[in-house]
Design a protein around this motif. Sequence first.
Motif, PDB file in Angstrom:
ATOM      1  N   SER A  27       0.828  -1.212   0.000  1.00 45.24           N
ATOM      2  CA  SER A  27       0.000   0.000   0.000  1.00 45.24           C
ATOM      3  C   SER A  27       0.860   1.259   0.000  1.00 45.24           C
ATOM      4  O   SER A  27       0.538   2.241  -0.672  1.00 45.24           O
ATOM      5  CB  SER A  27      -0.923   0.009   1.216  1.00 45.24           C
ATOM      6  OG  SER A  27      -1.749  -1.121   1.205  1.00 45.24           O
ATOM      7  N   LEU A  30       2.171   1.994  -3.419  1.00 46.36           N
ATOM      8  CA  LEU A  30       1.137   2.627  -4.239  1.00 46.36           C
ATOM      9  C   LEU A  30       0.971   4.108  -3.878  1.00 46.36           C
ATOM     10  O   LEU A  30       0.795   4.954  -4.755  1.00 46.36           O
ATOM     11  CB  LEU A  30      -0.189   1.890  -4.093  1.00 46.36           C
ATOM     12  CG  LEU A  30      -0.214   0.476  -4.675  1.00 46.36           C
ATOM     13  CD1 LEU A  30      -1.497  -0.245  -4.275  1.00 46.36           C
ATOM     14  CD2 LEU A  30      -0.050   0.505  -6.180  1.00 46.36           C
ATOM     15  N   GLN A  33       3.816   5.975  -5.456  1.00 45.14           N
ATOM     16  CA  GLN A  33       3.575   6.179  -6.888  1.00 45.14           C
ATOM     17  C   GLN A  33       2.589   7.313  -7.126  1.00 45.14           C
ATOM     18  O   GLN A  33       2.756   8.117  -8.040  1.00 45.14           O
ATOM     19  CB  GLN A  33       3.027   4.911  -7.526  1.00 45.14           C
ATOM     20  CG  GLN A  33       4.042   3.834  -7.742  1.00 45.14           C
ATOM     21  CD  GLN A  33       3.412   2.573  -8.345  1.00 45.14           C
ATOM     22  OE1 GLN A  33       2.194   2.467  -8.462  1.00 45.14           O
ATOM     23  NE2 GLN A  33       4.257   1.627  -8.705  1.00 45.14           N
ATOM     24  N   LYS A  34       1.573   7.387  -6.277  1.00 49.44           N
ATOM     25  CA  LYS A  34       0.550   8.421  -6.447  1.00 49.44           C
ATOM     26  C   LYS A  34       1.143   9.818  -6.268  1.00 49.44           C
ATOM     27  O   LYS A  34       0.769  10.744  -6.978  1.00 49.44           O
ATOM     28  CB  LYS A  34      -0.597   8.206  -5.462  1.00 49.44           C
ATOM     29  CG  LYS A  34      -1.706   9.199  -5.651  1.00 49.44           C
ATOM     30  CD  LYS A  34      -2.880   8.924  -4.789  1.00 49.44           C
ATOM     31  CE  LYS A  34      -3.949   9.980  -5.069  1.00 49.44           C
ATOM     32  NZ  LYS A  34      -5.130   9.770  -4.297  1.00 49.44           N
TER      33      LYS A  34
END
Length: 89
Positions: A27, A30, A33-34
Amino acid sequence: MSEDAKILLTKIGEDTSLRYAINLITSAALACQKRKGKVVEMEDISRVYELFYDVKRSTQYLMEYQSQYMFSEVAGEEGDEDEANAMVS
């Protein structure tokens, strides 16, 4: 992953479980990356820790707010106990 993030993740894993910590890694990647980052930082770990509760914190939350859930008063009333059992079955 930055060293600070590894230390924080290790602490979380010690306090909760290895499975929970591993799920936070995915998580947090991710979340990194966001925000268009290259390395998972402490802020990513902290963010996903706030979003996803472990079993202990989840149980504590449910106990604290149980009176606000539907049917919380049914279990406390003796006359409606058979009705509550019928709903579950």
